[in-house]
Design a protein around this motif. Structure first.
Motif, PDB file in Angstrom:
ATOM      1  N   MET A 176       1.280  -1.443   0.330  1.00  0.00           N
ATOM      2  CA  MET A 176      -0.158   0.061   0.758  1.00  0.00           C
ATOM      3  C   MET A 176       0.503   1.110   0.076  1.00  0.00           C
ATOM      4  SD  MET A 176      -2.447   1.719   2.932  1.00  0.00           S
ATOM      5  CE  MET A 176      -3.960   0.495   2.600  1.00  0.00           C
ATOM      6  N   TYR A 177       0.940   2.384  -1.092  1.00  0.00           N
ATOM      7  CA  TYR A 177       1.828   3.241  -1.059  1.00  0.00           C
ATOM      8  C   TYR A 177       0.210   4.505  -0.427  1.00  0.00           C
ATOM      9  CZ  TYR A 177       4.327   0.527  -3.784  1.00  0.00           C
ATOM     10  OH  TYR A 177       5.121  -0.540  -4.243  1.00  0.00           O
ATOM     11  N   TYR A 178       0.661   5.152   0.376  1.00  0.00           N
ATOM     12  CA  TYR A 178      -0.139   6.105   0.654  1.00  0.00           C
ATOM     13  C   TYR A 178       0.541   8.234   1.409  1.00  0.00           C
ATOM     14  CZ  TYR A 178       1.122   4.542   5.326  1.00  0.00           C
ATOM     15  OH  TYR A 178       2.059   4.617   6.469  1.00  0.00           O
ATOM     16  N   HIS A 179      -0.214   8.921   1.180  1.00  0.00           N
ATOM     17  CA  HIS A 179       0.689   9.917   1.287  1.00  0.00           C
ATOM     18  C   HIS A 179       0.341  10.441   2.611  1.00  0.00           C
ATOM     19  CE1 HIS A 179      -2.761  12.545  -0.083  1.00  0.00           C
ATOM     20  NE2 HIS A 179      -2.222  13.596   0.413  1.00  0.00           N
ATOM     21  N   ILE A 212       3.057  -3.236   4.085  1.00  0.00           N
ATOM     22  CA  ILE A 212       2.945  -3.862   3.611  1.00  0.00           C
ATOM     23  C   ILE A 212       2.345  -5.164   4.333  1.00  0.00           C
ATOM     24  CG2 ILE A 212       4.351  -6.320   2.880  1.00  0.00           C
ATOM     25  CD1 ILE A 212       6.414  -3.847   1.793  1.00  0.00           C
ATOM     26  N   SER A 213       1.297  -6.008   3.752  1.00  0.00           N
ATOM     27  CA  SER A 213       0.450  -6.820   4.510  1.00  0.00           C
ATOM     28  C   SER A 213       0.183  -8.302   3.990  1.00  0.00           C
ATOM     29  CB  SER A 213      -0.285  -6.083   4.791  1.00  0.00           C
ATOM     30  OG  SER A 213      -2.563  -7.577   5.133  1.00  0.00           O
ATOM     31  N   PHE A 243      -1.193  -4.339   8.003  1.00  0.00           N
ATOM     32  CA  PHE A 243      -0.163  -3.952   7.377  1.00  0.00           C
ATOM     33  C   PHE A 243       1.285  -3.113   8.607  1.00  0.00           C
ATOM     34  CE2 PHE A 243      -3.672  -3.434   4.582  1.00  0.00           C
ATOM     35  CZ  PHE A 243      -2.529  -3.408   3.105  1.00  0.00           C
ATOM     36  N   THR A 244       2.015  -4.080   7.745  1.00  0.00           N
ATOM     37  CA  THR A 244       3.422  -3.661   8.747  1.00  0.00           C
ATOM     38  C   THR A 244       4.344  -2.198   7.761  1.00  0.00           C
ATOM     39  OG1 THR A 244       3.489  -5.427   8.869  1.00  0.00           O
ATOM     40  CG2 THR A 244       5.789  -4.941   9.022  1.00  0.00           C
ATOM     41  N   TYR A 245       4.443  -1.806   8.418  1.00  0.00           N
ATOM     42  CA  TYR A 245       5.171   0.253   7.634  1.00  0.00           C
ATOM     43  C   TYR A 245       6.658  -0.912   7.375  1.00  0.00           C
ATOM     44  CZ  TYR A 245       6.259   4.395   7.031  1.00  0.00           C
ATOM     45  OH  TYR A 245       6.933   5.890   7.061  1.00  0.00           O
TER      46      TYR A 245
END
Length: 238
Positions: free
Chosen positions: A142-145, A155-156, A162-164
């Motif tokens: 997952m990409y996000y701002h 990432i999951s 999700f793990t950062y």
């Protein structure tokens, strides 16, 4: 005509939760034919419930739907819908359903990613989720701002927890920019670059421009310092 601001564009898109359209092969009375080479769309209705438990700003935006049925077992639905408010505090949200036309059920523990993730960051808002299935690792990227100067990656393995990973794009990586956000990532190989993925994103550099970058693993990126797409005086992109 005055130029359209980013906020006006976001406001126009913020109503996505109240409407859903999907492409069809032939026009009907419900929708008009699209230009040659483009799909036509038919209005289907509202995919999300009207009264969401988490909607702190009254606006939702950045929908991203991914099929789960061919990727993981035990999913809450065939499809996961990721979305977020844009205004602070934002928050990455999830809904799930068994049909692209809905209805989708709100995940009860939204947001799944918030503006504070200790010890990694604490920002005014997080938003613009874009989820990619990495088949080689069998994980969701997952990409996000948050802030608008920084694009992050989490990432999951199940699409929920999700793990950062860290930052994958900042304004420091694209000299002269003061924003680097709204990233969208696609699997697209360019032989001369030896890559697997490309990213397109908005950078603020003498006005808002579209930039791009490339990566082999979706984690480490290189970016072209020059805009890929910029608006001319007419306001139409080139």
């Amino acid at each position: 005509m005055p130029p359209v601001t980013r906020r006006q564009v976001l406001a126009g898109a913020a109503g996505f939760a109240g409407a859903l359209a999907i492409p069809s092969l032939a026009p009907t009375a419900a929708h008009a034919a699209a230009p040659a080479g483009f799909p036509t769309y038919q209005y289907l209705g509202q995919p999300l419930p009207a009264n969401l438990a988490y909607n702190p700003t009254g606006e939702l935006i950045f929908p991203c739907i991914r099929g789960m049925y061919d990727k993981i077992s035990g999913a809450r639905g065939r499809y996961y819908l990721y979305y977020a408010p844009h205004d602070a505090p934002g928050g990455i949200c999830l809904a799930y359903g068994n049909s692209l036309s809905g209805p989708f059920t709100e995940y009860p523990a939204n947001p799944i990613i918030s503006r504070t993730w200790s010890p990694h960051y604490s920002v005014s808002h997080v938003s613009s989720p874009h989820v990619v299935w990495n088949a080689s690792t069998r994980q969701f990227f997952m990409y996000y701002h948050g802030e608008n100067t920084t694009t992050r990656l989490a990432i999951s393995s199940d699409g929920i927890n999700f793990t950062y990973y860290g930052t994958v794009l900042t304004t420091a990586m694209v000299p002269g920019t003061s924003e680097a956000t709204y990233a969208r990532v696609f699997e697209h190989r360019i032989a001369a670059l030896g890559n697997k993925y490309v990213m397109v994103f908005m950078g603020l550099k003498s006005g808002r421009r579209i930039f791009w970058g490339w990566s082999n693993d979706g984690k480490s990126w290189q970016f072209d310092p020059n805009p890929w797409c910029r608006p001319p005086p007419t306001g139409r992109p080139t």
